[in-house]
Design a protein around this motif. Structure first.
Motif, mmCIF file in Angstrom:
data_model
loop_
_atom_site.group_PDB
_atom_site.id
_atom_site.type_symbol
_atom_site.label_atom_id
_atom_site.label_comp_id
_atom_site.label_asym_id
_atom_site.label_seq_id
_atom_site.Cartn_x
_atom_site.Cartn_y
_atom_site.Cartn_z
ATOM 1 N N GLN A 187 0.832 -1.199 0.000
ATOM 2 C CA GLN A 187 0.000 0.000 0.000
ATOM 3 C C GLN A 187 0.872 1.257 0.000
ATOM 4 O O GLN A 187 0.584 2.211 -0.720
ATOM 5 C CB GLN A 187 -0.934 0.005 1.221
ATOM 6 C CG GLN A 187 -1.906 1.146 1.227
ATOM 7 C CD GLN A 187 -2.885 1.092 0.074
ATOM 8 O OE1 GLN A 187 -3.213 0.033 -0.444
ATOM 9 N NE2 GLN A 187 -3.345 2.247 -0.343
ATOM 10 N N GLU B 264 3.185 -4.976 -7.541
ATOM 11 C CA GLU B 264 1.736 -4.946 -7.769
ATOM 12 C C GLU B 264 1.262 -6.184 -8.520
ATOM 13 O O GLU B 264 0.180 -6.673 -8.307
ATOM 14 C CB GLU B 264 1.348 -3.707 -8.576
ATOM 15 C CG GLU B 264 1.257 -2.460 -7.775
ATOM 16 C CD GLU B 264 0.752 -1.301 -8.606
ATOM 17 O OE1 GLU B 264 0.557 -1.465 -9.827
ATOM 18 O OE2 GLU B 264 0.542 -0.234 -8.035
ATOM 19 N N LYS C 219 2.275 1.847 -3.455
ATOM 20 C CA LYS C 219 1.275 2.411 -4.369
ATOM 21 C C LYS C 219 1.136 3.911 -4.161
ATOM 22 O O LYS C 219 0.928 4.656 -5.115
ATOM 23 C CB LYS C 219 -0.080 1.735 -4.168
ATOM 24 C CG LYS C 219 -0.155 0.336 -4.706
ATOM 25 C CD LYS C 219 -1.530 -0.258 -4.481
ATOM 26 C CE LYS C 219 -1.584 -1.710 -4.879
ATOM 27 N NZ LYS C 219 -2.905 -2.302 -4.644
#
Length: 68
Positions: free
Chosen positions: A13, A66, A16
């Motif tokens: 997270q 990812e 990202k």
């Protein structure tokens, strides 16, 4: 074991969230590279290319994470 998976999820997270910042940095370095090329500043060209290479590696690492 569950803590390990939780930490991995948090790291993904955070990665990202870094994507837009890295893309802005790439744009900035491309602008620096262009300016250095226009001024025929060989040192500036080398520095911009090195920084772009570093940013490219960061971007690849994040996007590979990812895909997993």
């Amino acid at each position: 074991m569950k803590v390990k998976y939780l930490m991995q999820a948090i790291e993904k997270q955070e990665a990202k969230l870094k994507l837009p910042v890295i893309r802005m940095e790439i744009d900035y370095e491309l602008m620096n590279l262009y300016d250095a090329m226009q001024a025929e500043d060989k040192t500036g060209i080398i520095k911009a290319k090195q920084r772009l290479s570093e940013l490219r590696h960061q971007l690849i690492e994040i996007t590979e994470d990812e895909d997993e």
